[in-house]
Design a protein around this motif. Structure first.
Motif, short mmCIF file in Angstrom:
data_model
loop_
_atom_site.label_atom_id
_atom_site.label_comp_id
_atom_site.label_asym_id
_atom_site.label_seq_id
_atom_site.Cartn_x
_atom_site.Cartn_y
_atom_site.Cartn_z
N TYR A 125 0.84 -1.19 0.00
CA TYR A 125 0.00 0.00 0.00
C TYR A 125 0.88 1.24 0.00
O TYR A 125 2.08 1.20 0.29
CB TYR A 125 -0.94 0.03 1.21
N LEU A 126 0.27 2.36 -0.34
CA LEU A 126 0.87 3.68 -0.20
C LEU A 126 -0.11 4.57 0.52
O LEU A 126 -1.33 4.42 0.36
CB LEU A 126 1.18 4.29 -1.57
N THR A 127 0.39 5.52 1.29
CA THR A 127 -0.50 6.54 1.84
C THR A 127 -0.71 7.61 0.78
O THR A 127 0.06 7.72 -0.18
CB THR A 127 0.10 7.18 3.10
N MET A 128 -1.74 8.40 0.96
CA MET A 128 -2.02 9.44 -0.03
C MET A 128 -0.89 10.46 -0.12
O MET A 128 -0.57 10.96 -1.20
CB MET A 128 -3.34 10.15 0.30
N GLU A 129 -0.27 10.78 1.01
CA GLU A 129 0.83 11.75 0.94
C GLU A 129 2.03 11.16 0.21
O GLU A 129 2.73 11.87 -0.53
CB GLU A 129 1.22 12.22 2.35
N GLU A 130 2.27 9.86 0.37
CA GLU A 130 3.36 9.21 -0.36
C GLU A 130 3.07 9.17 -1.85
O GLU A 130 3.96 9.42 -2.67
CB GLU A 130 3.57 7.79 0.18
N LEU A 131 1.84 8.85 -2.21
CA LEU A 131 1.46 8.78 -3.61
C LEU A 131 1.52 10.16 -4.26
O LEU A 131 2.02 10.33 -5.38
CB LEU A 131 0.06 8.19 -3.76
N ALA A 132 1.02 11.18 -3.54
CA ALA A 132 1.05 12.54 -4.07
C ALA A 132 2.48 13.01 -4.28
O ALA A 132 2.78 13.72 -5.26
CB ALA A 132 0.31 13.49 -3.12
N ALA A 133 3.39 12.59 -3.40
CA ALA A 133 4.79 12.98 -3.53
C ALA A 133 5.42 12.35 -4.77
O ALA A 133 6.34 12.93 -5.37
CB ALA A 133 5.56 12.58 -2.28
N TYR A 148 -7.34 14.75 -7.63
CA TYR A 148 -8.01 14.36 -6.40
C TYR A 148 -7.02 13.85 -5.36
O TYR A 148 -7.16 14.11 -4.16
CB TYR A 148 -9.05 13.26 -6.69
N ILE A 149 -5.99 13.14 -5.81
CA ILE A 149 -5.02 12.55 -4.88
C ILE A 149 -4.30 13.64 -4.08
O ILE A 149 -4.09 13.51 -2.87
CB ILE A 149 -4.02 11.68 -5.66
N ARG A 150 -3.93 14.74 -4.74
CA ARG A 150 -3.24 15.82 -4.03
C ARG A 150 -4.13 16.43 -2.95
O ARG A 150 -3.65 16.78 -1.86
CB ARG A 150 -2.78 16.89 -5.02
N PRO A 203 -3.70 12.67 4.92
CA PRO A 203 -2.42 12.21 4.39
C PRO A 203 -2.12 10.73 4.63
O PRO A 203 -1.41 10.11 3.85
CB PRO A 203 -1.39 13.11 5.09
N LYS A 204 -2.64 10.15 5.71
CA LYS A 204 -2.32 8.76 6.04
C LYS A 204 -3.33 7.76 5.46
O LYS A 204 -3.23 6.56 5.73
CB LYS A 204 -2.26 8.59 7.57
N LEU A 205 -4.26 8.24 4.67
CA LEU A 205 -5.23 7.34 4.03
C LEU A 205 -4.48 6.35 3.15
O LEU A 205 -3.66 6.74 2.32
CB LEU A 205 -6.21 8.17 3.19
N ARG A 206 -4.80 5.07 3.30
CA ARG A 206 -4.07 4.03 2.58
C ARG A 206 -4.72 3.71 1.23
O ARG A 206 -5.94 3.58 1.13
CB ARG A 206 -3.99 2.75 3.41
N LEU A 207 -3.87 3.53 0.23
CA LEU A 207 -4.30 3.07 -1.08
C LEU A 207 -3.74 1.68 -1.31
O LEU A 207 -2.53 1.47 -1.28
CB LEU A 207 -3.80 4.01 -2.19
#
Length: 465
Positions: free
Chosen positions: A12-20, A358-360, A367-371
């Protein structure tokens, strides 16, 4: 972030990690063409463009009166049998099964015209068109299917069109479900335009009958709304060429809209399916500006917001999982739920560059929402008990959370606009109420069993005394 190679841990990735990462550097684990795909039931409809729902095969039969010849090895053709049940689709198929020799030598190409002719002549009524559906085998062979179709068309004096069930081209510029949307309109020919007709492009099934889009268009004088799924016969289908303009309701229909513009001189306007009511209103305002009219959506918006307010008041603390096998963009829907004050715990989806809008915003709000990507082999290790939620939205989220209240939200009639928001929140409220009743019933049954056991124990003791 967990290592995908770590045993027993789903990736998984968190939303802040994916946005980065950004849209240009989506991790390979989230790109379906860079690794082994996990064939879980949660993602079966994705793995083949013909597996479930409106895949290429069923979509190709959207033209009224058409039939389809599927050219494939047995492994590719077997799931077509599942189409036998809904709408009699199975009766409109025939198969030219490929042998290993055919695949190696390409000999099957010489068999297609005769097979097509035999299939057409076997029909009790002459079909309106013949769709020839081919699979990844011909993609790898480099078959010129347009040429083959022209040969068959000349032989049968019947429109013949290719349908490409190429899972290998899913990540290409023209993936299968985009190509088929153009194919099903390619039989149309120029007609005199009606100033009061509009076509809705994008879905192979109709909009929900009570979508406000119908009422709003009628209020500005649109008397004819063309939808492929509502064409009763080929004459209705041909009337689609008389539209004054098209409304694109799904991005995969953009290619078809371009064809309409080029071949039939019918322009298009795009509308998105959204679940934030203020955004829906702004979209209608934009459409009003383009058309030079006034679309009044306030009553429909109020109804949708009332359903949302009711759910939030009763179930505002509910933890939610959002999947991608549903009638929504999972990231846009998640953002709508978060902005409504609801607690989304995880999302099951495969992001595209277009989703980063939307991800940003999700990264800013949660930010910690998991994908999770439910196509990753590491999802074999996913355990509901480690990630409990109370409500699951989407078929895939429901698969991973069988103990939660469930809203698959993937019915064939398509939600759109404020109607979609209203009906989704009503469905969420019903699911939560039903799950509560189930738990109460289970608890009551358990209590009754316990009481019965205690009575039997007491009676046994008294008998011994």
């Amino acid at each position: 972030m967990p290592d995908i190679r770590q045993q027993g841990v789903p990736y998984y990735l968190t939303m802040e990690e994916l946005a980065a990462c950004g849209p240009g550097a989506i991790p390979s684990e989230l790109q379906t063409d860079t690794h082994l795909i996990y064939n879980s039931p949660a993602a079966l409809d994705f793995n083949s463009p013909g597996a479930q729902g409106f895949g290429v095969k069923r979509a190709g039969l959207s033209v009224p009166g058409s039939i389809m010849l599927l050219i494939a090895p047995g492994c590719c053709g077997r799931n077509t049998k599942a189409l036998q049940a809904p709408g009699g689709y199975g009766e409109r198929f025939a198969y030219l099964m490929l042998t290993e020799n055919d695949i190696v030598t390409g000999k099957h190409l010489r068999k297609i015209p005769a097979a097509a002719e035999a299939f057409v002549k076997s029909r009790p009524e002459k079909p309106t068109a013949l769709m020839i559906c081919i699979t990844c085998v011909d993609a790898l062979l480099g078959t010129d299917m347009e040429r083959v179709c022209r040969q068959v068309e000349a032989r049968l004096a019947l429109p013949v069109r290719p349908c490409y069930m190429y899972a290998l081209t899913r990540e290409s510029r023209l993936p299968p479900m985009t190509a088929i949307r153009q194919t099903v309109y390619s039989l149309l020919r120029p007609r005199k335009k009606r100033s009061n007709q509009v076509n809705l492009l994008g879905y192979f099934s109709p909009l929900a009958k009570d979508s406000e889009l119908y009422a709003l268009l009628a209020a500005i004088g649109v008397r004819h709304i063309g939808e492929l799924a509502r064409c009763r016969d080929f004459a209705d289908y041909e009337e689609l060429a008389a539209a004054n303009f098209n409304l694109i309701l799904d991005p995969e229909a953009r290619q078809a809209a371009s064809w309409f513009q080029k071949e039939l001189q019918i322009p298009a306007i795009e509308l998105k399916r959204l679940y934030e009511t203020d955004k829906i209103t702004r979209q209608y305002e934009g459409l009003s500006h383009v058309l030079g009219v006034s679309l009044r959506d306030q009553p429909y918006r109020e109804e949708a917001e009332a359903a949302r307010t009711d759910f939030c008041a009763r179930y505002g603390e509910t933890s939610i999982a959002v999947g991608s096998r549903l009638n929504a963009n999972p990231f846009e829907l998640t953002l709508a739920l978060v902005r409504a004050g609801l607690s989304v715990q995880e999302v099951f989806a495969v992001p595209t560059p277009a989703d980063f809008f939307y991800i940003r915003r999700l990264a800013e709000l949660l930010p910690k929402l998991r994908l999770y990507t439910n196509l990753s082999p590491s999802m074999l290790h996913y355990e509901e008990t480690a990630h409990p939620v109370q409500l699951a939205l989407g078929v895939d989220a429901c698969y991973y959370h069988p103990q939660a209240a469930q809203v698959p939200w993937n019915e064939e009639q398509q939600p759109f606009g404020h109607q979609g928001v209203r009906d989704l929140f009503r469905a969420m409220s019903r699911a939560m109420a039903e799950r509560k009743q189930e738990r109460e019933h289970t608890a009551a049954a358990g209590a009754a069993d316990t009481a019965k056991g205690e009575r039997e124990d007491n009676e046994e003791k008294e008998g011994k005394v």
